[in-house]
Motif scaffolding. Structure first.
Motif, mmCIF file in Angstrom:
data_model
loop_
_atom_site.group_PDB
_atom_site.id
_atom_site.type_symbol
_atom_site.label_atom_id
_atom_site.label_comp_id
_atom_site.label_asym_id
_atom_site.label_seq_id
_atom_site.Cartn_x
_atom_site.Cartn_y
_atom_site.Cartn_z
ATOM 1 N N PRO A 25 45.811 13.894 25.554
ATOM 2 C CA PRO A 25 45.996 12.531 26.059
ATOM 3 C C PRO A 25 47.073 12.413 27.131
ATOM 4 N N ALA A 26 47.933 13.416 27.263
ATOM 5 C CA ALA A 26 49.056 13.320 28.198
ATOM 6 C C ALA A 26 48.969 14.432 29.232
ATOM 7 N N PRO A 27 49.245 14.095 30.506
ATOM 8 C CA PRO A 27 49.014 15.071 31.572
ATOM 9 C C PRO A 27 49.980 16.251 31.578
ATOM 10 N N ASN A 28 51.036 16.191 30.804
ATOM 11 C CA ASN A 28 51.903 17.375 30.738
ATOM 12 C C ASN A 28 51.346 18.452 29.812
ATOM 13 N N PHE A 29 50.333 18.110 29.039
ATOM 14 C CA PHE A 29 49.686 19.102 28.179
ATOM 15 C C PHE A 29 48.283 19.374 28.707
ATOM 16 N N PRO A 30 47.959 20.632 28.961
ATOM 17 C CA PRO A 30 46.645 20.890 29.568
ATOM 18 C C PRO A 30 45.499 20.587 28.607
ATOM 19 N N LYS A 31 44.409 20.214 29.197
ATOM 20 C CA LYS A 31 43.164 20.076 28.440
ATOM 21 C C LYS A 31 42.651 21.462 28.092
ATOM 22 N N ILE A 32 42.226 21.606 26.867
ATOM 23 C CA ILE A 32 41.728 22.902 26.416
ATOM 24 C C ILE A 32 40.331 22.813 25.811
ATOM 25 N N LEU A 83 37.160 17.273 31.153
ATOM 26 C CA LEU A 83 38.175 17.673 32.114
ATOM 27 C C LEU A 83 37.951 17.103 33.498
ATOM 28 N N ASN A 84 38.018 15.807 33.611
ATOM 29 C CA ASN A 84 37.950 15.218 34.931
ATOM 30 C C ASN A 84 38.717 13.916 34.942
ATOM 31 N N SER A 85 40.006 14.045 35.037
ATOM 32 C CA SER A 85 40.835 12.854 34.926
ATOM 33 C C SER A 85 41.559 12.516 36.208
ATOM 34 N N ASN A 86 41.841 13.554 36.997
ATOM 35 C CA ASN A 86 42.586 13.385 38.254
ATOM 36 C C ASN A 86 43.935 12.712 38.071
ATOM 37 N N LYS A 87 44.558 12.896 36.940
ATOM 38 C CA LYS A 87 45.897 12.343 36.730
ATOM 39 C C LYS A 87 46.937 13.304 37.285
ATOM 40 N N GLY B 33 38.429 23.022 36.721
ATOM 41 C CA GLY B 33 37.837 21.775 37.216
ATOM 42 C C GLY B 33 38.131 20.641 36.250
ATOM 43 N N GLY B 34 38.757 19.596 36.745
ATOM 44 C CA GLY B 34 39.069 18.460 35.894
ATOM 45 C C GLY B 34 40.332 18.607 35.067
ATOM 46 N N GLN B 35 40.991 19.740 35.211
ATOM 47 C CA GLN B 35 42.282 19.888 34.522
ATOM 48 C C GLN B 35 43.269 18.868 35.107
ATOM 49 N N TYR B 36 44.278 18.533 34.359
ATOM 50 C CA TYR B 36 45.275 17.599 34.883
ATOM 51 C C TYR B 36 45.909 18.137 36.161
ATOM 52 N N ARG B 37 46.004 17.229 37.089
ATOM 53 C CA ARG B 37 46.583 17.556 38.401
ATOM 54 C C ARG B 37 47.996 18.108 38.268
ATOM 55 N N THR B 38 48.789 17.466 37.465
ATOM 56 C CA THR B 38 50.178 17.911 37.284
ATOM 57 C C THR B 38 50.230 19.309 36.673
ATOM 58 N N TYR B 39 49.291 19.584 35.785
ATOM 59 C CA TYR B 39 49.296 20.900 35.129
ATOM 60 C C TYR B 39 48.873 22.005 36.098
ATOM 61 N N ILE B 40 47.880 21.723 36.925
ATOM 62 C CA ILE B 40 47.465 22.715 37.928
ATOM 63 C C ILE B 40 48.624 23.001 38.880
ATOM 64 N N ALA B 41 49.290 21.961 39.336
ATOM 65 C CA ALA B 41 50.415 22.161 40.257
ATOM 66 C C ALA B 41 51.527 22.971 39.586
ATOM 67 N N LYS B 42 51.807 22.672 38.337
ATOM 68 C CA LYS B 42 52.836 23.423 37.610
ATOM 69 C C LYS B 42 52.459 24.898 37.488
ATOM 70 N N ALA B 43 51.205 25.157 37.143
ATOM 71 C CA ALA B 43 50.761 26.546 36.991
ATOM 72 C C ALA B 43 50.936 27.297 38.311
ATOM 73 N N LEU B 44 50.530 26.688 39.402
ATOM 74 C CA LEU B 44 50.643 27.356 40.700
ATOM 75 C C LEU B 44 52.103 27.598 41.069
ATOM 76 N N LYS B 45 52.947 26.610 40.840
ATOM 77 C CA LYS B 45 54.380 26.782 41.140
ATOM 78 C C LYS B 45 54.986 27.880 40.268
ATOM 79 N N ASP B 46 54.608 27.893 38.994
ATOM 80 C CA ASP B 46 55.165 28.894 38.076
ATOM 81 C C ASP B 46 54.696 30.307 38.435
ATOM 82 N N TYR B 47 53.450 30.428 38.862
ATOM 83 C CA TYR B 47 52.971 31.746 39.299
ATOM 84 C C TYR B 47 53.702 32.168 40.578
#
Lengths: 87, 87
Positions: A25-32, A83-87, B33-47
């Protein structure tokens, strides 16, 4: 792997952050939900071993057995991905 | 962030493993695809910084600018997630 055991363990350990169905539910935790089973298992093993380092996930995986990991990966990979929230 | 620039960069750098829409065709590469935007950005920065260590992703992120990262996160987070494969 035992999907029902995975469901129980997920409710116990994972769901408060990642959701019962893996659509966190929260964007700091990835969808799995619907993520590849092999990838979920790898992530859990890497967090448990310290290869992948995150203080929250280190704690969450510390007491998971190899069977727990396989069951959790089976359970969450079988959930529908939203997995399509664009948050 | 510029979603069209993200789409172009994705095609150039990411798509061969993660797919054009982020629904990676192979189970060793996670679906994004559809993963949280903030999480994708974090993963890329961390890598890129080495906080998260993977030899393939270290190379892939080495030349990404901060703008590239934000554009890629915008693009992939906006793709429909097909995250339910159970592989």
């Amino acid at each position: 792997a035992d999907i029902e055991a995975g469901k129980s363990k997920a409710a116990e350990v994972c769901a408060s952050c990642h959701g019962v169905d893996g659509n966190s539910p929260a964007p700091n935790f990835p969808k799995i939900g619907g993520q590849y089973r092999t990838y979920i298992a790898k992530a859990l093993k890497d967090y448990k071993s310290g290869t992948r380092n995150d203080p929250i996930m280190a704690g969450m995986t510390a007491n998971l057995t190899p069977a727990d990991i396989e069951n959790l990966a089976f359970y969450y990979s079988s959930q529908a991905g939203g997995l399509n929230s664009n948050k």
